[in-house]
Write a protein that holds these residues in place. Structure first.
Motif, PDB file in Angstrom:
ATOM      1  N   SER A   1     -22.305   0.216  12.245  1.00  0.00           N
ATOM      2  CA  SER A   1     -21.471   0.667  13.403  1.00  0.00           C
ATOM      3  C   SER A   1     -21.528  -0.043  14.507  1.00  0.00           C
ATOM      4  CB  SER A   1     -21.535   2.206  13.759  1.00  0.00           C
ATOM      5  OG  SER A   1     -22.957   2.459  14.206  1.00  0.00           O
TER       6      SER A   1
ATOM      7  N   ASN B   1     -16.886   6.328  12.803  1.00  0.00           N
ATOM      8  CA  ASN B   1     -15.557   6.591  12.211  1.00  0.00           C
ATOM      9  C   ASN B   1     -15.034   5.130  11.738  1.00  0.00           C
ATOM     10  OD1 ASN B   1     -13.161   7.903  11.867  1.00  0.00           O
ATOM     11  ND2 ASN B   1     -12.264   6.804  13.733  1.00  0.00           N
TER      12      ASN B   1
ATOM     13  N   ARG C   1     -20.242  16.171  15.338  1.00  0.00           N
ATOM     14  CA  ARG C   1     -18.798  15.561  15.589  1.00  0.00           C
ATOM     15  C   ARG C   1     -19.047  13.969  16.339  1.00  0.00           C
ATOM     16  NH1 ARG C   1     -14.303  17.706  13.955  1.00  0.00           N
ATOM     17  NH2 ARG C   1     -14.318  19.904  13.408  1.00  0.00           N
TER      18      ARG C   1
ATOM     19  N   MET D   1     -15.244  11.822   3.380  1.00  0.00           N
ATOM     20  CA  MET D   1     -14.482  10.607   3.083  1.00  0.00           C
ATOM     21  C   MET D   1     -14.656  10.122   1.457  1.00  0.00           C
ATOM     22  SD  MET D   1     -17.387  10.320   4.596  1.00  0.00           S
ATOM     23  CE  MET D   1     -19.056   9.686   4.988  1.00  0.00           C
TER      24      MET D   1
ATOM     25  N   SER E   1      -7.194   9.171   6.966  1.00  0.00           N
ATOM     26  CA  SER E   1      -7.713  10.233   8.176  1.00  0.00           C
ATOM     27  C   SER E   1      -8.532  11.392   7.583  1.00  0.00           C
ATOM     28  CB  SER E   1      -6.423  10.729   9.031  1.00  0.00           C
ATOM     29  OG  SER E   1      -5.580  11.402   8.126  1.00  0.00           O
ATOM     30  N   TYR E   2      -9.461  11.956   8.350  1.00  0.00           N
ATOM     31  CA  TYR E   2     -10.064  12.936   7.665  1.00  0.00           C
ATOM     32  C   TYR E   2     -10.833  13.957   8.664  1.00  0.00           C
ATOM     33  CZ  TYR E   2     -13.904  10.088   9.390  1.00  0.00           C
ATOM     34  OH  TYR E   2     -14.429   9.058  10.015  1.00  0.00           O
ATOM     35  N   ASP E   3     -10.831  15.238   8.168  1.00  0.00           N
ATOM     36  CA  ASP E   3     -11.578  16.244   9.101  1.00  0.00           C
ATOM     37  C   ASP E   3     -12.500  16.922   8.154  1.00  0.00           C
ATOM     38  OD1 ASP E   3     -12.106  17.514  11.415  1.00  0.00           O
ATOM     39  OD2 ASP E   3     -10.117  18.696  11.719  1.00  0.00           O
TER      40      ASP E   3
ATOM     41  N   ILE F   1     -16.612   4.164   8.720  1.00  0.00           N
ATOM     42  CA  ILE F   1     -16.561   5.020   7.685  1.00  0.00           C
ATOM     43  C   ILE F   1     -15.175   4.715   7.010  1.00  0.00           C
ATOM     44  CG2 ILE F   1     -15.777   7.400   7.161  1.00  0.00           C
ATOM     45  CD1 ILE F   1     -17.903   8.213   9.279  1.00  0.00           C
ATOM     46  N   LYS F   2     -14.074   4.524   7.689  1.00  0.00           N
ATOM     47  CA  LYS F   2     -12.927   4.258   7.167  1.00  0.00           C
ATOM     48  C   LYS F   2     -12.566   2.688   6.389  1.00  0.00           C
ATOM     49  CE  LYS F   2      -9.931   6.777  10.535  1.00  0.00           C
ATOM     50  NZ  LYS F   2      -8.598   6.586  11.408  1.00  0.00           N
TER      51      LYS F   2
ATOM     52  N   VAL G   1     -20.478  11.481  13.914  1.00  0.00           N
ATOM     53  CA  VAL G   1     -19.186  11.246  12.984  1.00  0.00           C
ATOM     54  C   VAL G   1     -18.220  10.054  13.719  1.00  0.00           C
ATOM     55  CG1 VAL G   1     -17.074  11.798  11.457  1.00  0.00           C
ATOM     56  CG2 VAL G   1     -19.389  13.150  11.523  1.00  0.00           C
ATOM     57  N   GLU G   2     -17.728  10.371  15.005  1.00  0.00           N
ATOM     58  CA  GLU G   2     -16.989   9.649  15.713  1.00  0.00           C
ATOM     59  C   GLU G   2     -17.585   8.340  16.008  1.00  0.00           C
ATOM     60  OE1 GLU G   2     -13.416   8.583  17.608  1.00  0.00           O
ATOM     61  OE2 GLU G   2     -14.046  10.258  16.394  1.00  0.00           O
TER      62      GLU G   2
END
Length: 247
Positions: free
Chosen positions: A79, A218, A211, A1, A178-180, A221-222, A214-215
């Motif tokens: 979070s 999410n 993953r 990010m 959005s990211y990956d 993070i955004k 991170v989810e």
């Protein structure tokens, strides 16, 4: 990010900002694209790629700090289940980034940038308390988060703001991120007050189920990245009037 920060800096130079310190022309290494060019996006992409090496070195005239490394004082992540405060942050790897796509719609006043880095390494001091998944987490020490092959897509609208008889482009209220990535590694020293067994088992789970970790984070993070991006745009303040951006 974190690569979004460079993306926003490039947008600041190409699309401009609020002009608070008076109008400035484009830097000499950027050639203005033509408004009626059918390949406008191609031209913008080429100029962004030319500008990137100069931007990562820092541009004092335009308020852009050096990205070797990029330094941030503090980022707070909450979070709901987990709270992390990061301080004395250094972001490494941004100068190796590649801008894969850049689209500017002059009629709709929108911009879209796709950005990729081979690797981003985030170093800093952390204070953490809470849990991720079923893992209780608490501690304070050194943090290392390493992200392999992150790809970010940042879209935003912009508006024209008049000042001293000139119009300046400024980000609007709508933005999406959005990211990956292919892999993320976490390393936190002094977890559980230095309990090595608990620390090892926690790192094993977090790095295996990265993953899911991170989810879990999410939404935060955004929100965090978009907030930082907005702050950086204000700092960039490239001060280039909108009509001077294109021939």
């Amino acid at each position: 990010m974190w690569a979004t920060l460079i993306t926003v800096s490039i947008f600041g130079l190409i699309v401009g900002n609020d002009g608070a310190a008076g109008p400035k022309h484009l830097p000499p290494y950027i050639t203005a694209c033509k408004k009626n060019d059918p390949d406008l996006n191609k031209c913008c992409l080429e100029q962004a790629r030319i500008a990137l090496p100069h931007i990562v070195d820092g541009e004092k005239k335009y308020g852009i700090p050096s990205f070797k490394p990029m330094k941030l004082e503090k980022v707070a992540v909450n979070s709901g289940n987990l709270k992390i405060d990061l301080t004395d942050i250094e972001l490494w790897g941004l100068p190796d980034a590649d801008i894969q796509d850049l689209q500017v719609d002059l009629k709709k006043q929108t911009v879209k940038i796709v950005f990729k880095c081979p690797q981003i390494v985030i170093l800093g001091k952390y204070v953490m308390d809470g849990k991720i998944l079923v893992l209780p987490l608490n501690g304070a020490g050194d943090a290392n988060v390493t992200i392999d092959n992150p790809v970010f897509t940042y879209t935003a609208d912009y508006k024209l703001v008049p000042k001293d008889g000139l119009d300046y482009a400024q980000l609007g209220d709508k933005s999406e991120l959005s990211y990956d990535m292919t892999r993320v590694y976490f390393k936190f020293t002094n977890l559980f007050n230095g309990n090595e067994q608990l620390s090892k088992s926690t790192h094993d789970v977090a790095n295996t189920e990265w993953r899911a970790v991170v989810e879990e984070m999410n939404p935060t993070i955004k929100t965090t990245v978009q907030s930082i991006a907005g702050l950086l745009i204000n700092a960039v303040a490239s001060r280039v009037p909108y009509d001077w951006l294109f021939e």
